[in-house]
Design an enzyme around this catalytic site. Structure first.
Site, mmCIF file in Angstrom:
data_model
loop_
_atom_site.group_PDB
_atom_site.id
_atom_site.type_symbol
_atom_site.label_atom_id
_atom_site.label_comp_id
_atom_site.label_asym_id
_atom_site.label_seq_id
_atom_site.Cartn_x
_atom_site.Cartn_y
_atom_site.Cartn_z
ATOM 1 N N SER A 62 108.558 51.672 37.895
ATOM 2 C CA SER A 62 107.787 52.886 38.173
ATOM 3 C C SER A 62 107.636 53.177 39.661
ATOM 4 O O SER A 62 107.454 54.331 40.055
ATOM 5 C CB SER A 62 106.403 52.780 37.532
ATOM 6 O OG SER A 62 105.730 51.612 37.975
ATOM 7 N N GLY A 100 107.616 50.992 33.722
ATOM 8 C CA GLY A 100 107.358 49.899 32.798
ATOM 9 C C GLY A 100 108.465 48.871 32.722
ATOM 10 O O GLY A 100 108.352 47.883 31.989
ATOM 11 N N ASN A 128 106.323 44.174 37.277
ATOM 12 C CA ASN A 128 105.764 44.205 35.926
ATOM 13 C C ASN A 128 105.783 42.832 35.267
ATOM 14 O O ASN A 128 104.913 42.516 34.450
ATOM 15 C CB ASN A 128 106.521 45.221 35.063
ATOM 16 C CG ASN A 128 106.179 46.654 35.441
ATOM 17 O OD1 ASN A 128 105.032 46.978 35.698
ATOM 18 N ND2 ASN A 128 107.197 47.507 35.487
ATOM 19 N N ASP A 211 94.969 54.177 39.854
ATOM 20 C CA ASP A 211 95.174 52.864 39.232
ATOM 21 C C ASP A 211 95.245 51.743 40.261
ATOM 22 O O ASP A 211 95.247 50.560 39.915
ATOM 23 C CB ASP A 211 96.425 52.860 38.357
ATOM 24 C CG ASP A 211 97.699 53.209 39.128
ATOM 25 O OD1 ASP A 211 97.692 53.192 40.377
ATOM 26 O OD2 ASP A 211 98.718 53.502 38.470
ATOM 27 N N HIS A 214 100.116 52.270 42.002
ATOM 28 C CA HIS A 214 101.235 53.165 42.329
ATOM 29 C C HIS A 214 100.913 54.011 43.561
ATOM 30 O O HIS A 214 99.864 54.663 43.603
ATOM 31 C CB HIS A 214 101.552 54.070 41.141
ATOM 32 C CG HIS A 214 102.007 53.309 39.934
ATOM 33 N ND1 HIS A 214 101.144 52.937 38.929
ATOM 34 C CD2 HIS A 214 103.239 52.838 39.600
ATOM 35 C CE1 HIS A 214 101.821 52.271 38.002
ATOM 36 N NE2 HIS A 214 103.091 52.196 38.385
#
Length: 237
Positions: A62, A100, A128, A211, A214
């Site tokens: 991402s 993801g 991730n 979040d 990012h």
């Protein structure tokens, strides 16, 4: 006899007309490129130039895909393309980021993206895995498999490995060992290394989305600079 003379004269006249028309047609054909409109010439040159550009493929998650951004052109691969275009370096950047994505997922789809010739391969995966607590041996193994696949396809492809770090809440021992995977793989495989992709961005609230993971468009510009610091000397050689 007079009739024969007239017939022969007509035949000669027709032959003269035919050859005159043929010469005129060939002259027009050879002059065709000179009479093209500026727009037609520009289009042809653009197509020729695009077909001759080399490829930089950014293979990531991402962070590469530009998750949460209003415009994918705000993601760092597109920012790097702008830098390249401004310097007329003749490279096309392909954004192969998938939100993801894990190293296991990257290993499974690597053969598909290698269907094209790639001069520079930027590998941005692993974050991730760390956030999910994937065993570090598995992350290392998957990254090595991706590296091997790229070099097996073309041994001259230059690989840039993007280093990643984890937030401290993942545990000190796990986070420390995770951080060492990237420089160790880079040294082992003689790759180029971005020490930390999110340098000067990670952990800074105003440069990240809600979040906290990012980057915002402003943060992506800094990420692009971190990548560019390693990429620029490679493509300028």
């Amino acid at each position: 006899m007079i009739l024969d003379i007239k017939v022969n004269a007509v035949k000669l006249f027709l032959k003269f007309c035919y050859f005159s028309f043929l010469i005129l047609l060939l002259a027009c054909k050879s002059d065709n490129s000179k009479n093209k409109l500026p727009e037609e010439k520009a289009t042809e040159e653009a197509i020729k130039e695009k077909s001759s550009t080399k490829t930089i493929l950014v293979f990531g998650d991402s962070l590469t895909a530009g998750y949460g951004l209003d415009d994918v052109n705000d993601a760092f691969p597109a920012i790097i393309q702008t830098k390249i275009d401004s310097l007329s370096l003749g490279y096309t950047v392909i954004n192969s980021g998938l939100s993801g994505e894990t190293t296991a997922g990257g290993k499974n789809r690597i053969s598909w993206v290698l269907n094209q010739k790639i001069e520079v391969f930027i590998l941005e995966l692993g974050a991730n895995d760390g956030l999910r607590g994937v065993p570090l041996s598995e992350t290392r193994k998957n990254l090595q498999a991706i590296i091997d696949a790229v070099l097996a396809k073309n041994s001259t492809t230059k690989i840039i490995l993007a280093g990643m770090q984890l937030p401290p809440n993942m545990g000190q021992e796990y986070s420390t060992e995770f951080k060492t995977i990237f420089p160790e793989l880079a040294k082992q495989n003689e790759l180029y290394l971005i020490p930390f992709l999110l340098q000067d961005v990670g952990g800074i609230p105003e440069l990240n989305q809600e979040d906290g993971i990012h980057p915002t468009s402003k943060g992506q510009k800094i990420v692009a600079n971190n990548v560019w610091a390693v990429l620029e000397p490679i493509i300028k050689k």
